[in-house]
Design a protein around this motif. Structure first.
Motif, PDB file in Angstrom:
ATOM      1  N   UNK A  29      -6.656 -13.471  -9.704  1.00  0.00           N
ATOM      2  CA  UNK A  29      -7.780 -13.112  -8.910  1.00  0.00           C
ATOM      3  C   UNK A  29      -8.576 -14.384  -8.329  1.00  0.00           C
ATOM      4  N   UNK A  30      -8.296 -15.644  -8.967  1.00  0.00           N
ATOM      5  CA  UNK A  30      -8.774 -16.895  -8.250  1.00  0.00           C
ATOM      6  C   UNK A  30      -7.792 -17.136  -7.166  1.00  0.00           C
ATOM      7  N   UNK A  31      -6.316 -16.953  -7.093  1.00  0.00           N
ATOM      8  CA  UNK A  31      -5.484 -17.227  -6.033  1.00  0.00           C
ATOM      9  C   UNK A  31      -6.163 -16.044  -4.784  1.00  0.00           C
ATOM     10  N   UNK A  32      -6.404 -14.986  -5.303  1.00  0.00           N
ATOM     11  CA  UNK A  32      -6.654 -13.965  -4.108  1.00  0.00           C
ATOM     12  C   UNK A  32      -8.000 -14.428  -3.541  1.00  0.00           C
ATOM     13  N   UNK A  33      -8.951 -14.796  -4.299  1.00  0.00           N
ATOM     14  CA  UNK A  33     -10.225 -15.270  -3.808  1.00  0.00           C
ATOM     15  C   UNK A  33     -10.249 -16.500  -2.749  1.00  0.00           C
ATOM     16  N   UNK A  34      -9.023 -17.337  -2.843  1.00  0.00           N
ATOM     17  CA  UNK A  34      -8.862 -18.430  -2.109  1.00  0.00           C
ATOM     18  C   UNK A  34      -7.995 -17.732  -0.963  1.00  0.00           C
ATOM     19  N   UNK A  35      -7.520 -16.837  -0.764  1.00  0.00           N
ATOM     20  CA  UNK A  35      -6.614 -16.391   0.199  1.00  0.00           C
ATOM     21  C   UNK A  35      -7.404 -15.679   1.371  1.00  0.00           C
ATOM     22  N   UNK A  36      -7.387 -16.004   2.532  1.00  0.00           N
ATOM     23  CA  UNK A  36      -8.110 -15.285   3.664  1.00  0.00           C
ATOM     24  C   UNK A  36      -7.750 -13.950   4.035  1.00  0.00           C
ATOM     25  N   UNK A  37      -8.845 -13.083   4.166  1.00  0.00           N
ATOM     26  CA  UNK A  37      -8.314 -11.524   4.408  1.00  0.00           C
ATOM     27  C   UNK A  37      -7.537 -11.439   5.811  1.00  0.00           C
ATOM     28  N   UNK A  38      -6.955 -10.459   6.325  1.00  0.00           N
ATOM     29  CA  UNK A  38      -6.280 -10.170   7.307  1.00  0.00           C
ATOM     30  C   UNK A  38      -7.035 -10.271   8.646  1.00  0.00           C
ATOM     31  N   UNK A  39      -8.189  -9.947   8.545  1.00  0.00           N
ATOM     32  CA  UNK A  39      -9.246  -9.845   9.723  1.00  0.00           C
ATOM     33  C   UNK A  39      -9.425 -11.546  10.378  1.00  0.00           C
ATOM     34  N   UNK A  40      -9.158 -11.669  11.473  1.00  0.00           N
ATOM     35  CA  UNK A  40      -9.390 -13.001  12.196  1.00  0.00           C
ATOM     36  C   UNK A  40      -8.085 -13.854  12.129  1.00  0.00           C
ATOM     37  N   UNK A  74       1.449 -13.684  -2.669  1.00  0.00           N
ATOM     38  CA  UNK A  74       0.172 -13.394  -2.136  1.00  0.00           C
ATOM     39  C   UNK A  74       0.190 -12.717  -0.755  1.00  0.00           C
ATOM     40  N   UNK A  75      -0.737 -11.741  -0.740  1.00  0.00           N
ATOM     41  CA  UNK A  75      -0.711 -11.139   0.734  1.00  0.00           C
ATOM     42  C   UNK A  75      -1.407  -9.679   0.549  1.00  0.00           C
ATOM     43  N   UNK A  76      -1.500  -9.422   1.937  1.00  0.00           N
ATOM     44  CA  UNK A  76      -2.370  -7.764   1.882  1.00  0.00           C
ATOM     45  C   UNK A  76      -1.241  -6.621   1.439  1.00  0.00           C
ATOM     46  N   UNK A  77      -1.917  -6.109   0.497  1.00  0.00           N
ATOM     47  CA  UNK A  77      -1.103  -4.864   0.092  1.00  0.00           C
ATOM     48  C   UNK A  77      -0.969  -3.704   0.910  1.00  0.00           C
ATOM     49  N   UNK A  78       0.037  -3.360   1.456  1.00  0.00           N
ATOM     50  CA  UNK A  78      -0.039  -2.108   2.352  1.00  0.00           C
ATOM     51  C   UNK A  78       1.181  -1.144   2.136  1.00  0.00           C
ATOM     52  N   UNK A  79       1.257   0.059   2.785  1.00  0.00           N
ATOM     53  CA  UNK A  79       2.276   1.027   2.145  1.00  0.00           C
ATOM     54  C   UNK A  79       3.057   1.712   3.364  1.00  0.00           C
ATOM     55  N   UNK A  80       4.291   2.047   3.144  1.00  0.00           N
ATOM     56  CA  UNK A  80       5.170   2.574   4.032  1.00  0.00           C
ATOM     57  C   UNK A  80       5.552   3.772   3.565  1.00  0.00           C
ATOM     58  N   UNK A  81       5.475   4.813   4.555  1.00  0.00           N
ATOM     59  CA  UNK A  81       5.902   6.120   3.997  1.00  0.00           C
ATOM     60  C   UNK A  81       7.289   6.792   4.245  1.00  0.00           C
ATOM     61  N   UNK A  82       7.978   5.849   5.033  1.00  0.00           N
ATOM     62  CA  UNK A  82       9.637   6.108   5.481  1.00  0.00           C
ATOM     63  C   UNK A  82      10.364   6.279   4.349  1.00  0.00           C
TER      64      UNK A  82
END
Length: 379
Positions: free
Chosen positions: A146-157, A31-39
């Motif tokens: 989706x329940x796991x995602x809802x229980x996971x804090x966002x990156x802000x803060x 579980x985590x923030x989904x990001x992308x790298x263009x390298x």
């Protein structure tokens, strides 16, 4: 790709999108923030960059793993939580390769997902912004994900730097193995410049470049106090890269503010360190929609352009900086965000990108020389 088995896995995004695919590497759920790298190169360095802590990384380059894994290129012992690729290679062919990419992911407990349309995923992230998600090889329903995602804090803060910073100080003496700029390495018998590096998630390549430029580097934890720094009588102070929301790194901001007010010691910050400098100077930061992550970001000003390596999700608000205190020296030429600054009448500067080229182009290595020059002027 040569593959004798395909085991089902999937990605579930917080917006409800589901991407069915197959798993490789470690089995399980990430579980985590989904990001992308263009390298297009350097996947080993990218995966071990502490700035990706707490994130699941999507590679836009379509096949990853074909050069295997070596013993030299890992930037730290910190890894991304998971990776997403279009295809991965069981076979590896490179003179430095020591092990198979898939086996390395298993050893590092990194969950991998392949076989999805990464172009479609990146288009969602570019239009809707980076978001939390789950990749899993287990038999989980979309609703439970989706329940796991809802229980996971966002990156802000989130102050993630305290999770990746060293717990104890240590001395770093290794230099870059390849002198890519064709100049003589500093005489190893000469007096070294003593640099204190504040570790918010520092990369090995950064430390190597500082040593190659004639520095003796003492690495201190992110929680270090003003007295911890000044008691070592440094010639210079370096604020490193790192993960998370810069506005939450209150101890680092407080330390930077005190050192800037002190103002006599040259200071150099990159990435998270750059953002911390901006906050310490009274500025504010904000979250970018999908961040800057890749090896080809143009930065500069006044018709001078560097191609840079970047990995960050936040930026400094230029309108929050006082022109009486700060000069903006670089802009990201893709979106005009602040990419560099310096403090008026003080030997203090920072950049948003990674000048150590691990991985990435070498255009920005002059910044280490600039840091060294500021220290030599005051020795």
């Amino acid at each position: 790709m040569i593959n004798s088995y395909k085991k089902n896995a999937k990605l579930v995004l917080s917006n409800g999108n589901v991407f069915p695919g197959f798993f490789f590497g470690a089995s399980g759920t990430a579980i985590g923030e989904i990001v992308f790298n263009t390298g297009m190169t350097g996947y080993q360095e990218v995966i071990t960059d502490p700035s990706y802590y707490g994130q699941i990384l999507t590679f836009t380059y379509p096949e990853i793993g074909n050069t295997g894994i070596n013993f030299e290129d890992s930037e730290s012992n910190i890894n991304v939580k998971g990776i997403i690729v279009r295809n991965f290679s069981f076979n590896c062919s490179n003179w430095r390769s020591k092990k198979n990419f898939n086996q390395w992911l298993i050893e590092k407990n990194i969950v991998g997902l392949y076989g999805i349309d990464t172009r479609a995923l990146v288009k969602i992230l570019r239009s809707s912004g980076a978001m939390n998600g789950v990749i899993t090889s287990l038999d989980k329903t979309d609703e439970s994900c989706l329940k796991i995602i809802c229980d996971t804090p966002k990156m802000e803060g989130l102050n993630l730097s305290k999770s990746v910073s060293t717990k104890q100080q240590y001395l770093w003496k290794s230099h870059t193995q390849t002198i890519f700029d064709l100049r003589k390495r500093y005489d190893e018998s000469s007096k070294k410049l003593k640099v204190i590096a504040i570790d918010f998630g520092i990369k090995k390549s950064i430390l190597n470049r500082l040593v190659s430029h004639g520095c003796e580097v003492l690495v201190l934890p992110s929680r270090s106090s003003l007295n911890d720094v000044l008691s070592n009588k440094p010639d210079g102070i370096f604020f490193s890269n790192g993960p998370g929301d810069p506005s939450s790194v209150t101890e680092g901001i407080g330390l930077a503010k005190s050192l800037i007010e002190y103002g006599e010691i040259p200071m150099f910050g990159i990435c998270l360190g750059h953002q911390i400098f901006g906050l310490a100077l009274g500025g504010s930061t904000y979250k970018l929609p999908f961040g800057h992550r890749g090896l080809n970001h143009p930065c500069g000003e006044n018709n001078k352009v560097e191609i840079t390596s970047q990995n960050h999700g936040f930026a400094i608000d230029p309108n929050s900086l006082s022109e009486e205190l700060v000069k903006i020296t670089h802009y990201n030429l893709n979106d005009n965000t602040v990419a560099g600054l310096e403090v008026h009448n003080k030997p203090i500067f920072s950049v948003q990108y990674h000048p150590e080229a691990g991985p990435g182009p070498h255009d920005s290595d002059y910044l280490f020389k600039k840091f060294v020059s500021l220290m030599l002027e005051r020795c």
